[in-house]
Design an enzyme around this catalytic site. Structure first.
Site, PDB file in Angstrom:
ATOM      1  N   SER A  54       0.874  -1.175   0.000  1.00  0.00           N
ATOM      2  CA  SER A  54       0.000   0.000   0.000  1.00  0.00           C
ATOM      3  C   SER A  54       0.905   1.217   0.000  1.00  0.00           C
ATOM      4  O   SER A  54       2.090   1.119   0.372  1.00  0.00           O
ATOM      5  CB  SER A  54      -0.855  -0.002   1.274  1.00  0.00           C
ATOM      6  OG  SER A  54      -1.500   1.246   1.462  1.00  0.00           O
ATOM      7  N   TYR A  91      -2.153  -1.454  10.344  1.00  0.00           N
ATOM      8  CA  TYR A  91      -2.127  -1.507   8.876  1.00  0.00           C
ATOM      9  C   TYR A  91      -0.798  -0.954   8.357  1.00  0.00           C
ATOM     10  O   TYR A  91      -0.110  -1.588   7.544  1.00  0.00           O
ATOM     11  CB  TYR A  91      -3.314  -0.700   8.315  1.00  0.00           C
ATOM     12  CG  TYR A  91      -3.534  -0.862   6.828  1.00  0.00           C
ATOM     13  CD1 TYR A  91      -4.211  -1.969   6.320  1.00  0.00           C
ATOM     14  CD2 TYR A  91      -3.065   0.092   5.922  1.00  0.00           C
ATOM     15  CE1 TYR A  91      -4.423  -2.129   4.955  1.00  0.00           C
ATOM     16  CE2 TYR A  91      -3.266  -0.047   4.556  1.00  0.00           C
ATOM     17  CZ  TYR A  91      -3.945  -1.165   4.079  1.00  0.00           C
ATOM     18  OH  TYR A  91      -4.148  -1.316   2.717  1.00  0.00           O
TER      19      TYR A  91
HETATM   20  P1  NAD Z   1     -11.204  -6.390  -0.466  1.00  0.00           P
HETATM   21  O1  NAD Z   1     -11.803  -6.287   0.901  1.00  0.00           O
HETATM   22  O2  NAD Z   1     -12.054  -6.190  -1.673  1.00  0.00           O
HETATM   23  O3  NAD Z   1     -10.457  -7.795  -0.623  1.00  0.00           O
HETATM   24  C1  NAD Z   1      -9.710  -8.361   0.421  1.00  0.00           C
HETATM   25  C2  NAD Z   1      -9.532  -9.835   0.128  1.00  0.00           C
HETATM   26  O4  NAD Z   1      -8.808 -10.424   1.222  1.00  0.00           O
HETATM   27  C3  NAD Z   1     -10.859 -10.609   0.027  1.00  0.00           C
HETATM   28  O5  NAD Z   1     -10.773 -11.609  -0.963  1.00  0.00           O
HETATM   29  C4  NAD Z   1     -10.980 -11.245   1.413  1.00  0.00           C
HETATM   30  O6  NAD Z   1     -11.776 -12.418   1.415  1.00  0.00           O
HETATM   31  C5  NAD Z   1      -9.517 -11.570   1.666  1.00  0.00           C
HETATM   32  N1  NAD Z   1      -9.266 -11.837   3.081  1.00  0.00           N
HETATM   33  C6  NAD Z   1      -9.494 -11.028   4.136  1.00  0.00           C
HETATM   34  N2  NAD Z   1      -9.197 -11.675   5.291  1.00  0.00           N
HETATM   35  C7  NAD Z   1      -8.769 -12.910   4.932  1.00  0.00           C
HETATM   36  C8  NAD Z   1      -8.344 -14.041   5.657  1.00  0.00           C
HETATM   37  N3  NAD Z   1      -8.292 -14.049   6.990  1.00  0.00           N
HETATM   38  N4  NAD Z   1      -7.994 -15.159   4.970  1.00  0.00           N
HETATM   39  C9  NAD Z   1      -8.063 -15.183   3.613  1.00  0.00           C
HETATM   40  N5  NAD Z   1      -8.469 -14.132   2.878  1.00  0.00           N
HETATM   41  C10 NAD Z   1      -8.815 -13.019   3.536  1.00  0.00           C
HETATM   42  O7  NAD Z   1     -10.005  -5.345  -0.429  1.00  0.00           O
HETATM   43  P2  NAD Z   1      -9.022  -4.788  -1.562  1.00  0.00           P
HETATM   44  O8  NAD Z   1      -9.160  -3.315  -1.554  1.00  0.00           O
HETATM   45  O9  NAD Z   1      -9.172  -5.523  -2.841  1.00  0.00           O
HETATM   46  O10 NAD Z   1      -7.627  -5.117  -0.867  1.00  0.00           O
HETATM   47  C11 NAD Z   1      -6.686  -6.014  -1.420  1.00  0.00           C
HETATM   48  C12 NAD Z   1      -5.306  -5.619  -0.943  1.00  0.00           C
HETATM   49  O11 NAD Z   1      -4.994  -4.327  -1.462  1.00  0.00           O
HETATM   50  C13 NAD Z   1      -5.164  -5.532   0.579  1.00  0.00           C
HETATM   51  O12 NAD Z   1      -3.932  -6.098   0.980  1.00  0.00           O
HETATM   52  C14 NAD Z   1      -5.176  -4.039   0.839  1.00  0.00           C
HETATM   53  O13 NAD Z   1      -4.478  -3.699   2.009  1.00  0.00           O
HETATM   54  C15 NAD Z   1      -4.499  -3.521  -0.406  1.00  0.00           C
HETATM   55  N6  NAD Z   1      -4.791  -2.109  -0.696  1.00  0.00           N
HETATM   56  C16 NAD Z   1      -6.045  -1.675  -0.981  1.00  0.00           C
HETATM   57  C17 NAD Z   1      -6.250  -0.319  -1.247  1.00  0.00           C
HETATM   58  C18 NAD Z   1      -7.602   0.249  -1.574  1.00  0.00           C
HETATM   59  O14 NAD Z   1      -7.731   1.489  -1.658  1.00  0.00           O
HETATM   60  N7  NAD Z   1      -8.629  -0.564  -1.790  1.00  0.00           N
HETATM   61  C19 NAD Z   1      -5.170   0.569  -1.209  1.00  0.00           C
HETATM   62  C20 NAD Z   1      -3.900   0.080  -0.910  1.00  0.00           C
HETATM   63  C21 NAD Z   1      -3.719  -1.261  -0.662  1.00  0.00           C
END
Ligand code: NAD
Length: 269
Positions: A145, A158
């Site tokens: 991130s 985080y």
């Molecule tokens: P999301 O909530 O859509 O997806 C998260 C995924 O992680 C889902 O498939 C969920 O089932 C899985 N997950 C959560 N807990 C779990 C567990 N205990 N075991 C197995 N799977 C688990 O979120 P996203 O925005 O797609 O996030 C994906 C990644 O991107 C994350 O690591 C997040 O930190 C990172 N990220 C997101 C953003 C944003 O703005 N959305 C920005 C920077 C980084």
């Protein structure tokens, strides 16, 4: 369907039942990789994710269930992947968020975020890297991130987990840098560091700002962007997937140990 440069490769994408991970699984499938999907979700959500990866072009796709908060479950998932794959590409994308000041952050929430966002990636890498090194090709892409590069208030576990993931990836990159050859593609470990991406993960933060703007969701999104992301634009999950796909190319054999911001200028401030 695009260029099929991943034909014959096997990929695992953690957290690919939703959001960014799902878009990455689809992108890898469209490039010809067989893809193992992992994540939480209902039976229907899992089925839909696997079907969408096949529709995108994956020769085969499967679901490997594992709650990544549990190290034993991660190990069992990696053993199942060895039987199915083994893994040429591992994308550690599963992640969770919780916002509160440090004094109000529950200790159990700290443990859970560190386990899912950081320790799970250590476990997948410790089990996948020896095979990648032996075969002379491997790609690990850790979805960190912008919070792996700069901090924000109220996100202690985080930010700690994402800075940790960037550091862990650099160590792994150094340890594997000499594996394989230019022709084989080598073994590379990189982080992609998104700013705001429109997914369910950030809905609570959008909702909080929408509430402060009379319930207007678009105004909530604009407020969120104005605080941090100079481009004023959200990324789409497919934008992040395109960066991951590039890192999986043979030509990216010398890109390792990096943390690539996809953040509209956020971390340049
Ligand atoms: P999301 O909530 O859509 O997806 C998260 C995924 O992680 C889902 O498939 C969920 O089932 C899985 N997950 C959560 N807990 C779990 C567990 N205990 N075991 C197995 N799977 C688990 O979120 P996203 O925005 O797609 O996030 C994906 C990644 O991107 C994350 O690591 C997040 O930190 C990172 N990220 C997101 C953003 C944003 O703005 N959305 C920005 C920077 C980084």
């Amino acid at each position: 369907m695009g260029e099929r440069f991943l034909e014959g490769r096997t990929a695992l994408v953690t957290g690919s039942t939703s959001g960014i991970g799902l878009a990455i699984a689809q992108a890898l499938g469209s490039a010809g990789a067989s893809v193992a999907v992992n994540g939480l979700g209902s039976h229907e959500q899992v089925e839909a994710a696997v079907a969408s990866v096949c529709s995108a072009g994956a020769p085969k796709a499967t679901f490997l269930a594992a709650d990544l908060a549990n190290a034993d479950a991660v190990e069992a998932m990696m053993r199942a992947l060895d039987d199915w794959g083994p893994a040429d590409i591992v994308v550690n994308c599963a992640g969770v968020q919780h916002t509160a000041p440090i004094g109000e952050m529950p200790a159990a929430t700290w443990d859970k975020l560190i386990a899912i966002n950081l320790s799970a990636a250590f476990h997948t890498m410790r089990l996948a890297l020896p095979g990648m090194v032996g075969r002379g090709f491997g790609r690990v892409v850790n979805i960190a991130s912008v919070h792996g590069l700069v901090a924000s208030v109220n996100k202690s576990p985080y930010v700690a987990s994402k800075f940790g993931l960037v550091g862990l990836s650099k160590v792994a990159a150094l340890e594997t840098a000499g594996a394989g050859s230019r022709d084989s593609g080598g073994v590379t470990i990189n982080c992609v560091c998104p700013g705001w991406v429109e997914t369910p993960l950030i809905e609570p933060q959008i909702a909080a700002r929408a509430q402060a703007n009379g319930g207007d969701r678009d105004a909530g999104i604009r407020a969120l962007l104005a605080e941090k992301q100079p481009s004023g634009r959200m990324s789409l999950p497919a934008d992040i997937a395109a960066t991951v796909l590039f890192l999986c190319r043979q030509e990216a054999h010398n890109i390792t140990g990096t943390a690539i911001p996809v953040d509209g200028g956020w971390s340049s401030q």
